[in-house]
Scaffold this active site. Sequence first.
Site, PDB file in Angstrom:
ATOM      1  N   THR A   1       0.814  -1.211   0.000  1.00 20.80           N
ATOM      2  CA  THR A   1       0.000   0.000   0.000  1.00 20.80           C
ATOM      3  C   THR A   1       0.850   1.265   0.000  1.00 20.80           C
ATOM      4  O   THR A   1       0.445   2.287  -0.559  1.00 20.80           O
ATOM      5  CB  THR A   1      -0.956   0.003   1.204  1.00 20.80           C
ATOM      6  OG1 THR A   1      -1.791  -1.160   1.134  1.00 20.80           O
ATOM      7  CG2 THR A   1      -1.843   1.232   1.223  1.00 20.80           C
TER       8      THR A   1
ATOM      9  N   SER B   1       1.067  -7.265  -0.931  1.00 19.71           N
ATOM     10  CA  SER B   1       1.646  -8.310  -0.076  1.00 19.71           C
ATOM     11  C   SER B   1       0.963  -9.674  -0.171  1.00 19.71           C
ATOM     12  O   SER B   1       1.624 -10.686   0.072  1.00 19.71           O
ATOM     13  CB  SER B   1       1.714  -7.848   1.382  1.00 19.71           C
ATOM     14  OG  SER B   1       0.451  -7.638   1.944  1.00 19.71           O
TER      15      SER B   1
ATOM     16  N   THR C   1       1.172  -4.618   4.187  1.00 25.08           N
ATOM     17  CA  THR C   1       0.956  -4.977   5.589  1.00 25.08           C
ATOM     18  C   THR C   1       0.327  -6.355   5.802  1.00 25.08           C
ATOM     19  O   THR C   1       0.451  -6.923   6.883  1.00 25.08           O
ATOM     20  CB  THR C   1       0.085  -3.920   6.287  1.00 25.08           C
ATOM     21  OG1 THR C   1      -1.190  -3.837   5.634  1.00 25.08           O
ATOM     22  CG2 THR C   1       0.763  -2.569   6.271  1.00 25.08           C
ATOM     23  N   ASP C   2      -0.354  -6.907   4.787  1.00 26.15           N
ATOM     24  CA  ASP C   2      -1.068  -8.168   4.995  1.00 26.15           C
ATOM     25  C   ASP C   2      -0.136  -9.319   5.380  1.00 26.15           C
ATOM     26  O   ASP C   2      -0.488 -10.156   6.211  1.00 26.15           O
ATOM     27  CB  ASP C   2      -1.861  -8.555   3.743  1.00 26.15           C
ATOM     28  CG  ASP C   2      -3.134  -7.742   3.584  1.00 26.15           C
ATOM     29  OD1 ASP C   2      -3.500  -7.025   4.527  1.00 26.15           O
ATOM     30  OD2 ASP C   2      -3.761  -7.819   2.509  1.00 26.15           O
TER      31      ASP C   2
END
Length: 325
Positions: free
Chosen positions: A14, A58, A91-92
């Site tokens: 992101t 991610s 971030t995932d």
Amino acid sequence: MKNKTILIIFTGGTISMAKHKETSKAIISDNHNELLENIGSELKNIDLISHQFSLKPSPSITPNDMFELANLTKKYLNDPQIDGIVITHGTDTLEETAYFLDLFLETSKPIVITGSMRNYSELGYDGLSNLVSSILVAADSESKDMGVLVVMNDEINAAAEVTKTHTLALDTFKSLEFGPLGIVDQDNVIYYRQTHYPHIHLAPDHIETAVEIQKVYSGASSVFLNLMVEHGVKGIVLEALGRGNVPPQMVEGITNAINHNIPVVITSRCPKGRVLDSYGYEGGGHHLKQLGVIFTENLSSQKARIRLMLSLGLFSDTKEIKKLF
């Protein structure tokens, strides 16, 4: 005093996204030069160099990508001109890549992973502040020998302890059981404590990616476990109930996997606390331990899977793998 040299490795996520003009949905955009230009004036006595590793969201980052990134990072760490490394990431799966690097790399130099919860087009884009904070942490002498760090929302967390706790909040990354290692306050890096985990170094020349996770729930059967065995998986992580217990219907599948020399690692679906062989009933932790199930520390299932993949790259003997947990 000589300037610190910090390498930034961009992988996507992101932090490298902006809204599509027609759909208004976030898509990958190569903005790394723009990011570097925007933060240059915020940093004193720090020189930046960059490497574009990938442009992936991610969920598209695979364990093989992590392995490639780990080897690239290792090569850069051997450069005496580089004082620390910052890696941007979606971030995932950020916590999985961070833990992979933490296990694989052995260095005193700071390694920091960061990202953002909002894309470049959104109001309150947090990518710039997270990037600046991460660079400050990577350039700070107290960050040496701390293992891989995750810096988001001005908090410093250990890769072995941190997890994503909220789908949207800017303070999503938390060490639920132990709290942050420290904070970034303007241009000051302040540490409160050391990480509680001793560093385990696992650096095989290959990894075993055929490792699956099954979440345990009331009435869970052995169907998925037996399917995994039929499909040739090399390792299984069970996200078990409570202290590390499963319904009795799963015992047959666990026994089947162990009889096929497939290591079965137990974690808990509880976000805090250890697994332990406390219960002696069928499917209880003590029963599972007698069957040969491997117990973890305070590891989430996704991190236990990372450790198991690296362990299987070193050993095929379940007894040897058990020592690494």
